[in-house]
Design a protein around this motif. Structure first.
Motif, PDB file in Angstrom:
ATOM      1  N   ASN A 111       0.907   1.018   6.313  1.00 44.83           N
ATOM      2  CA  ASN A 111      -0.095  -0.027   6.542  1.00 44.83           C
ATOM      3  C   ASN A 111      -1.504   0.471   6.263  1.00 44.83           C
ATOM      4  O   ASN A 111      -2.393  -0.313   5.936  1.00 44.83           O
ATOM      5  CB  ASN A 111      -0.018  -0.537   7.978  1.00 44.83           C
ATOM      6  CG  ASN A 111       1.239  -1.329   8.228  1.00 44.83           C
ATOM      7  OD1 ASN A 111       1.653  -2.111   7.385  1.00 44.83           O
ATOM      8  ND2 ASN A 111       1.854  -1.117   9.366  1.00 44.83           N
ATOM      9  N   PHE A 112      -1.738   1.771   6.437  1.00 42.65           N
ATOM     10  CA  PHE A 112      -3.031   2.377   6.102  1.00 42.65           C
ATOM     11  C   PHE A 112      -2.791   3.815   5.668  1.00 42.65           C
ATOM     12  O   PHE A 112      -1.864   4.474   6.125  1.00 42.65           O
ATOM     13  CB  PHE A 112      -4.025   2.307   7.270  1.00 42.65           C
ATOM     14  CG  PHE A 112      -3.456   2.721   8.595  1.00 42.65           C
ATOM     15  CD1 PHE A 112      -3.393   4.050   8.961  1.00 42.65           C
ATOM     16  CD2 PHE A 112      -2.995   1.772   9.483  1.00 42.65           C
ATOM     17  CE1 PHE A 112      -2.875   4.435  10.182  1.00 42.65           C
ATOM     18  CE2 PHE A 112      -2.479   2.138  10.715  1.00 42.65           C
ATOM     19  CZ  PHE A 112      -2.408   3.484  11.066  1.00 42.65           C
ATOM     20  N   ILE A 113      -3.630   4.282   4.743  1.00 44.88           N
ATOM     21  CA  ILE A 113      -3.469   5.619   4.170  1.00 44.88           C
ATOM     22  C   ILE A 113      -4.855   6.228   4.003  1.00 44.88           C
ATOM     23  O   ILE A 113      -5.800   5.553   3.605  1.00 44.88           O
ATOM     24  CB  ILE A 113      -2.773   5.556   2.788  1.00 44.88           C
ATOM     25  CG1 ILE A 113      -1.348   5.034   2.954  1.00 44.88           C
ATOM     26  CG2 ILE A 113      -2.771   6.919   2.110  1.00 44.88           C
ATOM     27  CD1 ILE A 113      -0.631   4.778   1.653  1.00 44.88           C
ATOM     28  N   ALA A 114      -4.967   7.504   4.313  1.00 36.09           N
ATOM     29  CA  ALA A 114      -6.170   8.282   4.018  1.00 36.09           C
ATOM     30  C   ALA A 114      -5.706   9.630   3.482  1.00 36.09           C
ATOM     31  O   ALA A 114      -4.689  10.159   3.927  1.00 36.09           O
ATOM     32  CB  ALA A 114      -7.027   8.453   5.261  1.00 36.09           C
ATOM     33  N   THR A 115      -6.431  10.165   2.540  1.00 38.60           N
ATOM     34  CA  THR A 115      -6.054  11.441   1.944  1.00 38.60           C
ATOM     35  C   THR A 115      -7.185  12.435   2.111  1.00 38.60           C
ATOM     36  O   THR A 115      -8.304  12.083   2.467  1.00 38.60           O
ATOM     37  CB  THR A 115      -5.744  11.271   0.448  1.00 38.60           C
ATOM     38  OG1 THR A 115      -6.920  10.793  -0.217  1.00 38.60           O
ATOM     39  CG2 THR A 115      -4.597  10.312   0.224  1.00 38.60           C
ATOM     40  N   GLY A 116      -6.898  13.693   1.839  1.00 40.55           N
ATOM     41  CA  GLY A 116      -7.906  14.733   1.910  1.00 40.55           C
ATOM     42  C   GLY A 116      -8.528  14.819   3.286  1.00 40.55           C
ATOM     43  O   GLY A 116      -7.846  14.793   4.313  1.00 40.55           O
ATOM     44  N   LEU A 161       0.867  -1.173   0.000  1.00 43.02           N
ATOM     45  CA  LEU A 161       0.000   0.000   0.000  1.00 43.02           C
ATOM     46  C   LEU A 161       0.898   1.216   0.000  1.00 43.02           C
ATOM     47  O   LEU A 161       1.747   1.386   0.882  1.00 43.02           O
ATOM     48  CB  LEU A 161      -0.911   0.012   1.232  1.00 43.02           C
ATOM     49  CG  LEU A 161      -1.898   1.176   1.332  1.00 43.02           C
ATOM     50  CD1 LEU A 161      -2.879   1.159   0.158  1.00 43.02           C
ATOM     51  CD2 LEU A 161      -2.644   1.117   2.647  1.00 43.02           C
ATOM     52  N   GLY A 162       0.751   2.044  -1.006  1.00 43.51           N
ATOM     53  CA  GLY A 162       1.607   3.217  -1.134  1.00 43.51           C
ATOM     54  C   GLY A 162       0.809   4.439  -1.538  1.00 43.51           C
ATOM     55  O   GLY A 162      -0.361   4.355  -1.906  1.00 43.51           O
ATOM     56  N   TYR A 163       1.469   5.584  -1.474  1.00 43.99           N
ATOM     57  CA  TYR A 163       0.852   6.872  -1.785  1.00 43.99           C
ATOM     58  C   TYR A 163       1.835   7.695  -2.596  1.00 43.99           C
ATOM     59  O   TYR A 163       3.034   7.707  -2.305  1.00 43.99           O
ATOM     60  CB  TYR A 163       0.511   7.601  -0.486  1.00 43.99           C
ATOM     61  CG  TYR A 163       0.070   9.029  -0.673  1.00 43.99           C
ATOM     62  CD1 TYR A 163      -1.256   9.328  -0.953  1.00 43.99           C
ATOM     63  CD2 TYR A 163       0.974  10.078  -0.570  1.00 43.99           C
ATOM     64  CE1 TYR A 163      -1.668  10.641  -1.128  1.00 43.99           C
ATOM     65  CE2 TYR A 163       0.570  11.385  -0.739  1.00 43.99           C
ATOM     66  CZ  TYR A 163      -0.740  11.669  -1.025  1.00 43.99           C
ATOM     67  OH  TYR A 163      -1.157  12.952  -1.195  1.00 43.99           O
ATOM     68  N   VAL A 164       1.340   8.385  -3.614  1.00 39.02           N
ATOM     69  CA  VAL A 164       2.138   9.328  -4.393  1.00 39.02           C
ATOM     70  C   VAL A 164       1.259  10.540  -4.654  1.00 39.02           C
ATOM     71  O   VAL A 164       0.130  10.403  -5.117  1.00 39.02           O
ATOM     72  CB  VAL A 164       2.595   8.728  -5.744  1.00 39.02           C
ATOM     73  CG1 VAL A 164       3.423   9.749  -6.523  1.00 39.02           C
ATOM     74  CG2 VAL A 164       3.364   7.445  -5.552  1.00 39.02           C
ATOM     75  N   ALA A 214     -10.427  10.153   9.417  1.00 40.12           N
ATOM     76  CA  ALA A 214     -10.357   8.692   9.414  1.00 40.12           C
ATOM     77  C   ALA A 214      -9.090   8.152  10.072  1.00 40.12           C
ATOM     78  O   ALA A 214      -9.143   7.133  10.767  1.00 40.12           O
ATOM     79  CB  ALA A 214     -10.457   8.168   7.982  1.00 40.12           C
ATOM     80  N   ILE A 215      -7.972   8.804   9.860  1.00 38.99           N
ATOM     81  CA  ILE A 215      -6.709   8.287  10.403  1.00 38.99           C
ATOM     82  C   ILE A 215      -6.759   8.104  11.922  1.00 38.99           C
ATOM     83  O   ILE A 215      -6.312   7.074  12.423  1.00 38.99           O
ATOM     84  CB  ILE A 215      -5.506   9.158   9.966  1.00 38.99           C
ATOM     85  CG1 ILE A 215      -5.228   8.956   8.481  1.00 38.99           C
ATOM     86  CG2 ILE A 215      -4.261   8.862  10.791  1.00 38.99           C
ATOM     87  CD1 ILE A 215      -4.698   7.575   8.104  1.00 38.99           C
ATOM     88  N   PRO A 216      -7.309   9.033  12.696  1.00 38.33           N
ATOM     89  CA  PRO A 216      -7.387   8.774  14.143  1.00 38.33           C
ATOM     90  C   PRO A 216      -8.196   7.527  14.492  1.00 38.33           C
ATOM     91  O   PRO A 216      -7.814   6.767  15.387  1.00 38.33           O
ATOM     92  CB  PRO A 216      -8.051  10.038  14.701  1.00 38.33           C
ATOM     93  CG  PRO A 216      -7.735  11.098  13.708  1.00 38.33           C
ATOM     94  CD  PRO A 216      -7.727  10.398  12.373  1.00 38.33           C
ATOM     95  N   LEU A 217      -9.287   7.288  13.783  1.00 39.85           N
ATOM     96  CA  LEU A 217     -10.088   6.083  14.024  1.00 39.85           C
ATOM     97  C   LEU A 217      -9.312   4.830  13.645  1.00 39.85           C
ATOM     98  O   LEU A 217      -9.341   3.824  14.364  1.00 39.85           O
ATOM     99  CB  LEU A 217     -11.388   6.135  13.214  1.00 39.85           C
ATOM    100  CG  LEU A 217     -12.374   7.232  13.580  1.00 39.85           C
ATOM    101  CD1 LEU A 217     -13.512   7.260  12.568  1.00 39.85           C
ATOM    102  CD2 LEU A 217     -12.893   7.031  14.974  1.00 39.85           C
TER     103      LEU A 217
END
Length: 116
Positions: A24-29, A11-14, A35-38
């Protein structure tokens, strides 16, 4: 970007300027804030698919409640060694009935223009 690389999940982000990382987990915007805190609180590497789906739905539900232009219709994608599967769109459950809402709109409320 999600999939399998060297027989391991990836799982990656660019972003648009080339910033790239794996996680291991990604959220954007908006999801990066809500979402990331949850996810940090509830995610663990041993989650089964049902637990992961429930966590995703909870995150998307919170985001739906906080965004006046969002819809509660979502699609979830799964990347595994067998390939990628994208769900059909479906609606997540929402709950708008609250004690305060019911009390504010009861017929016994004074008609002074106040909603409280």
């Amino acid at each position: 970007v999600a999939g399998f690389h060297n027989e391991a999940p990836f799982l990656g982000y660019v972003d648009l300027i080339g910033t790239a990382y794996e996680e291991n987990f990604i959220a954007t915007g908006f999801g990066a804030y809500l979402a990331i805190p949850l996810i940090r609180e509830r995610w663990n590497p041993e989650m089964d698919e049902g637990e992961a789906r429930a966590l995703l739905e909870d995150c998307l539900r919170v985001m739906f409640y906080r965004d006046c232009r969002a819809l509660n219709k979502i699609m979830i994608a799964k990347a595994s060694s067998d390939g990628t599967l994208v769900s059909e769109p479906y609606e997540i459950s929402t709950e708008w009935e609250t004690a305060n809402f019911d009390a504010r709109h009861a017929s016994t409320v004074a008609l002074d223009g106040s909603s409280w």
